[in-house]
Enzyme design. Structure first.
Site, PDB file in Angstrom:
ATOM      1  N   LEU A   9      53.218  30.922  30.222  1.00 59.16           N
ATOM      2  CA  LEU A   9      52.574  30.844  31.534  1.00 59.16           C
ATOM      3  C   LEU A   9      51.172  31.451  31.464  1.00 59.16           C
ATOM      4  O   LEU A   9      51.009  32.611  31.093  1.00 59.16           O
ATOM      5  CB  LEU A   9      53.412  31.583  32.575  1.00 59.16           C
ATOM      6  CG  LEU A   9      54.873  31.129  32.671  1.00 59.16           C
ATOM      7  CD1 LEU A   9      55.566  31.830  33.827  1.00 59.16           C
ATOM      8  CD2 LEU A   9      54.975  29.610  32.819  1.00 59.16           C
ATOM      9  N   ALA A  10      50.186  30.640  31.818  1.00 60.38           N
ATOM     10  CA  ALA A  10      48.804  31.101  31.688  1.00 60.38           C
ATOM     11  C   ALA A  10      47.908  30.470  32.743  1.00 60.38           C
ATOM     12  O   ALA A  10      46.737  30.211  32.506  1.00 60.38           O
ATOM     13  CB  ALA A  10      48.289  30.768  30.288  1.00 60.38           C
ATOM     14  N   ARG A  16      42.201  40.762  38.743  1.00 57.56           N
ATOM     15  CA  ARG A  16      41.806  42.144  38.488  1.00 57.56           C
ATOM     16  C   ARG A  16      40.929  42.320  37.240  1.00 57.56           C
ATOM     17  O   ARG A  16      40.355  43.379  37.025  1.00 57.56           O
ATOM     18  CB  ARG A  16      43.059  43.032  38.373  1.00 57.56           C
ATOM     19  CG  ARG A  16      43.602  43.420  39.735  1.00 57.56           C
ATOM     20  CD  ARG A  16      44.937  44.089  39.631  1.00 57.56           C
ATOM     21  NE  ARG A  16      45.995  43.125  39.303  1.00 57.56           N
ATOM     22  CZ  ARG A  16      47.243  43.460  38.977  1.00 57.56           C
ATOM     23  NH1 ARG A  16      47.590  44.726  38.928  1.00 57.56           N
ATOM     24  NH2 ARG A  16      48.130  42.532  38.713  1.00 57.56           N
ATOM     25  N   GLU A 155      61.903  41.139  43.045  1.00 55.47           N
ATOM     26  CA  GLU A 155      60.482  41.460  42.920  1.00 55.47           C
ATOM     27  C   GLU A 155      60.166  42.742  43.691  1.00 55.47           C
ATOM     28  O   GLU A 155      60.791  43.048  44.704  1.00 55.47           O
ATOM     29  CB  GLU A 155      59.635  40.303  43.465  1.00 55.47           C
ATOM     30  CG  GLU A 155      59.680  39.075  42.595  1.00 55.47           C
ATOM     31  CD  GLU A 155      59.366  39.374  41.143  1.00 55.47           C
ATOM     32  OE1 GLU A 155      58.261  39.842  40.843  1.00 55.47           O
ATOM     33  OE2 GLU A 155      60.241  39.153  40.278  1.00 55.47           O
ATOM     34  N   ASN A 170      62.017  43.572  34.658  1.00 53.47           N
ATOM     35  CA  ASN A 170      61.910  42.262  34.025  1.00 53.47           C
ATOM     36  C   ASN A 170      60.600  42.218  33.244  1.00 53.47           C
ATOM     37  O   ASN A 170      59.527  42.375  33.812  1.00 53.47           O
ATOM     38  CB  ASN A 170      61.911  41.208  35.152  1.00 53.47           C
ATOM     39  CG  ASN A 170      61.554  39.826  34.650  1.00 53.47           C
ATOM     40  OD1 ASN A 170      61.593  39.560  33.457  1.00 53.47           O
ATOM     41  ND2 ASN A 170      61.210  38.947  35.588  1.00 53.47           N
ATOM     42  N   ALA A 423       2.797  40.910  -9.704  1.00 59.39           N
ATOM     43  CA  ALA A 423       2.980  41.651  -8.450  1.00 59.39           C
ATOM     44  C   ALA A 423       1.891  41.296  -7.450  1.00 59.39           C
ATOM     45  O   ALA A 423       0.742  41.049  -7.836  1.00 59.39           O
ATOM     46  CB  ALA A 423       2.970  43.151  -8.720  1.00 59.39           C
ATOM     47  N   ARG A 440      -3.516  36.346  -7.051  1.00 54.11           N
ATOM     48  CA  ARG A 440      -4.102  37.389  -6.202  1.00 54.11           C
ATOM     49  C   ARG A 440      -5.550  37.589  -6.637  1.00 54.11           C
ATOM     50  O   ARG A 440      -5.929  37.169  -7.729  1.00 54.11           O
ATOM     51  CB  ARG A 440      -3.304  38.695  -6.348  1.00 54.11           C
ATOM     52  CG  ARG A 440      -3.337  39.270  -7.742  1.00 54.11           C
ATOM     53  CD  ARG A 440      -2.814  40.706  -7.807  1.00 54.11           C
ATOM     54  NE  ARG A 440      -2.985  41.252  -9.130  1.00 54.11           N
ATOM     55  CZ  ARG A 440      -1.993  41.525  -9.978  1.00 54.11           C
ATOM     56  NH1 ARG A 440      -0.748  41.283  -9.639  1.00 54.11           N
ATOM     57  NH2 ARG A 440      -2.267  42.030 -11.156  1.00 54.11           N
TER      58      ARG A 440
HETATM   59  C1  UD1 Z   1      56.319  38.526  37.033  1.00 52.21           C
HETATM   60  C2  UD1 Z   1      57.798  38.514  37.403  1.00 52.21           C
HETATM   61  C3  UD1 Z   1      58.319  39.947  37.468  1.00 52.21           C
HETATM   62  C4  UD1 Z   1      58.089  40.610  36.124  1.00 52.21           C
HETATM   63  C5  UD1 Z   1      56.625  40.527  35.715  1.00 52.21           C
HETATM   64  C6  UD1 Z   1      56.470  40.978  34.284  1.00 52.21           C
HETATM   65  C7  UD1 Z   1      57.973  36.593  38.866  1.00 52.21           C
HETATM   66  C8  UD1 Z   1      58.118  36.102  40.260  1.00 52.21           C
HETATM   67  N1  UD1 Z   1      57.928  37.898  38.702  1.00 52.21           N
HETATM   68  O1  UD1 Z   1      55.644  39.215  38.062  1.00 52.21           O
HETATM   69  O2  UD1 Z   1      59.705  39.942  37.758  1.00 52.21           O
HETATM   70  O3  UD1 Z   1      58.503  41.971  36.179  1.00 52.21           O
HETATM   71  O4  UD1 Z   1      56.164  39.160  35.772  1.00 52.21           O
HETATM   72  O5  UD1 Z   1      55.115  41.048  33.945  1.00 52.21           O
HETATM   73  O6  UD1 Z   1      57.937  35.789  37.952  1.00 52.21           O
HETATM   74  N2  UD1 Z   1      51.633  32.234  36.586  1.00 52.21           N
HETATM   75  C9  UD1 Z   1      51.428  30.874  36.526  1.00 52.21           C
HETATM   76  N3  UD1 Z   1      51.513  30.144  37.673  1.00 52.21           N
HETATM   77  C10 UD1 Z   1      51.846  30.701  38.862  1.00 52.21           C
HETATM   78  C11 UD1 Z   1      52.054  32.094  38.915  1.00 52.21           C
HETATM   79  C12 UD1 Z   1      51.944  32.834  37.741  1.00 52.21           C
HETATM   80  O7  UD1 Z   1      51.141  30.325  35.469  1.00 52.21           O
HETATM   81  O8  UD1 Z   1      51.920  29.973  39.836  1.00 52.21           O
HETATM   82  C13 UD1 Z   1      51.517  33.006  35.334  1.00 52.21           C
HETATM   83  C14 UD1 Z   1      50.442  34.064  35.393  1.00 52.21           C
HETATM   84  O9  UD1 Z   1      49.210  33.551  34.928  1.00 52.21           O
HETATM   85  C15 UD1 Z   1      51.006  35.125  34.453  1.00 52.21           C
HETATM   86  C16 UD1 Z   1      52.512  34.959  34.590  1.00 52.21           C
HETATM   87  O10 UD1 Z   1      52.727  33.694  35.143  1.00 52.21           O
HETATM   88  O11 UD1 Z   1      50.661  34.877  33.115  1.00 52.21           O
HETATM   89  C17 UD1 Z   1      53.139  36.021  35.498  1.00 52.21           C
HETATM   90  O12 UD1 Z   1      52.590  35.913  36.781  1.00 52.21           O
HETATM   91  P1  UD1 Z   1      52.205  37.178  37.642  1.00 52.21           P
HETATM   92  O13 UD1 Z   1      51.621  36.716  38.914  1.00 52.21           O
HETATM   93  O14 UD1 Z   1      51.454  38.140  36.811  1.00 52.21           O
HETATM   94  O15 UD1 Z   1      53.665  37.743  37.965  1.00 52.21           O
HETATM   95  P2  UD1 Z   1      54.029  39.241  38.256  1.00 52.21           P
HETATM   96  O16 UD1 Z   1      53.778  39.533  39.664  1.00 52.21           O
HETATM   97  O17 UD1 Z   1      53.434  40.121  37.231  1.00 52.21           O
END
Ligand code: UD1
Ligand code: MG
Length: 454
Positions: A9-10, A16, A155, A170, A423, A440
């Site tokens: 997931l990225a 921040r 959460e 988690n 030189a 030179r």
């Molecule tokens: C998430 C978990 C939480 C866990 C934590 C660990 C959920 C709802 N919660 O929370 O339980 O303790 O990670 O770090 O999953 N992302 C997407 N698409 C989206 C939303 C997020 O790709 O629509 C990606 C973000 O870029 C990130 C990752 O998912 O890489 C986690 O998302 P983030 O919003 O950081 O979740 P947390 O609130 O940290």
């Protein structure tokens, strides 16, 4: 080794970080965080890596390239929604899908391999990696029954005061049975404090339908740290660098002061090489055995042979053969190849040049766009005049030529094998082999000049 597929997931912006760059492309130990995750997954046995992109997706694709496949999540509606975007790409896949986040650069291949193994052994439909965090703020909490069985993940924003006391969190890393994952994802709703489709809800859904869910506790919470700010990035950087120097020392490299030695994750160094303090080894640098590197060296994408000595030197995108000696205050610029046993000394800059074996450039030279043979001696202050303000030209110097101090070789120009340059010469025409060329003004001596002046 059993293989698996990852979904990374990225898509998030990483607000921040306060950056134009997507969060997962920020580097730790010289490598984008996302690449650290992909590399760890590959080593642990990943057969395919699918990256879910959103903010800055194009930049992510360009930077990471072929090491992954990509799926776009147009709107960031939550982690569950993000995983759902891969459904089509993964249609027909059986076995394990491991879900990871692109902002956890400290994950190790060992941890992922063990996690996958335990998931398979448990025979669970879903396994979550958990960690005991000293500060659990912001994380999803793992709710267990008194028997230890995992019930669900809550959460932070949805948790009751009692649930907020839980320190097991988690880590955001899961193994799922592919079929079970996608059928449960269809049933995830966004009825929660953030109005998002939460991936962790899949665990509760599977459990409620009588499937086995499982949790593995990481023995070191540090490996699972998610990076959300530049300050946390600096923490990851420090941990990765410490790991790297420990690894190198375990493999037979002497590091005089690990605290002031900065080695990027993919750098390789041979046995019995010594690294002195205040040294940065970056990018794809490879260093041979028995070298003495530092103090105050910066190598970036440098390929360095055995027995090389360098101090107070900066080398980037260049190749240095065995036995060469660099420094101090030496700058070797891109597309340069320094041959065996070459000596490059004080205040010498070399760019886009080939320097033949055994040649010596001991002091105060600029050598640019030059093809130098073997055994050449470049006198102090010698310069290749390679640029007329519009075009760069090459200088060719034959084997065993001797270039006198403070000479200018005005390119395009060639000096033959065994030629000598007097030189202080400014050479504008080719010099044949074994010839002495002096260019030179002749010295004129006026006898008794001082007396006449009176
Ligand atoms: C998430 C978990 C939480 C866990 C934590 C660990 C959920 C709802 N919660 O929370 O339980 O303790 O990670 O770090 O999953 N992302 C997407 N698409 C989206 C939303 C997020 O790709 O629509 C990606 C973000 O870029 C990130 C990752 O998912 O890489 C986690 O998302 P983030 O919003 O950081 O979740 P947390 O609130 O940290
Ligand atoms: Mg997060």
């Amino acid at each position: 080794m059993l293989d698996f597929i990852t979904v990374i997931l990225a898509a998030g912006k990483g607000t921040r970080m306060k950056s134009k760059l997507p969060k997962v492309l920020h580097c730790a130990a010289g490598k984008p965080m996302l690449q650290h995750v992909i590399d760890a997954a590959d080593t642990a046995g990943a057969r395919r890596n699918i990256v879910v992109t959103g903010f800055g997706g194009e930049t992510v694709r360009k930077t990471i390239g072929d090491s992954a496949e990509y799926v776009e999540q147009r709107e960031q509606l939550g982690t569950g929604h993000a995983v759902l975007q891969t459904k089509e790409l993964l249609a027909g896949e059986r076995g394990t899908i491991m879900v990871l986040c692109g902002d956890t650069p400290l994950l190790t291949a060992e941890l992922l391999a063990r996690f996958h193994e335990e998931h398979v052994q448990a025979g669970a439909k879903a396994t979550v990696l958990t960690a005991i965090m000293p500060n659990a703020k912001g994380y999803g909490r793992v709710v267990r029954r008194a028997s230890g069985e995992v019930l669900k993940i809550v959460e932070h924003k949805d948790a009751t005061p009692e649930e907020l006391e839980i320190r097991e969190v988690n880590a955001g890393i899961y193994c799922f049975d592919a079929e079970a994952l996608f059928s449960a994802l269809e049933r995830v709703t966004n009825d929660n404090a953030q109005g998002e489709y939460y991936l962790p809800d899949v665990l509760g859904i599977l459990r409620d339908t009588g499937e086995k869910i499982w949790a593995v506790v990481a023995d070191n919470y540090e490996c699972t740290l998610g990076i959300n700010s530049r300050s946390q990035l600096a923490v990851a950087e420090r941990i990765l660098r410490k790991r790297k120097v420990e690894e190198l020392m375990a493999d037979g490299v002497t590091i005089i002061d690990p605290k002031t030695t900065f080695v990027d994750a993919d750098v390789r160094i041979g046995m019995d090489t010594t690294i002195y303090p205040f040294t940065l080894l970056e990018g794809d640098t490879v260093i041979g055995e028995d070298c003495c590197i530092g103090p105050h060296v910066r190598f970036r994408n440098a390929v360095v042979g055995d027995g090389v000595r360098a101090h107070y030197a900066y080398v980037h995108d260049a190749e240095i053969d065995g036995g060469a000696d660099l420094g101090q205050f030496t700058h070797i610029r891109p597309d340069t190849h320094i041959g065996e046993n070459v000596k490059i000394g004080n205040f010498v800059e070399v760019k886009n040049s080939e320097i033949g074996a055994g040649s010596k450039l001991p002091h105060l030279s600029y050598i640019g766009d030059c093809d130098m043979g073997t055994g050449v001696n470049m006198g102090c202050g010698t310069i290749t005049v390679n640029y007329d303000g519009k075009t760069k030209f090459r200088t060719v110097i034959g084997n065993n030529a001797f270039i006198g101090c403070n000479s200018n070789l005005v390119a395009p120009v060639a000096v033959g094998d065994g030629a000598y340059i007097g030189a202080g010469s400014t050479i504008t025409r080719d010099v044949p082999p074994n010839t002495l060329s002096v260019a030179r003004a002749r010295q004129k001596d006026i006898e008794g000049w001082k007396d006449k002046r009176k």
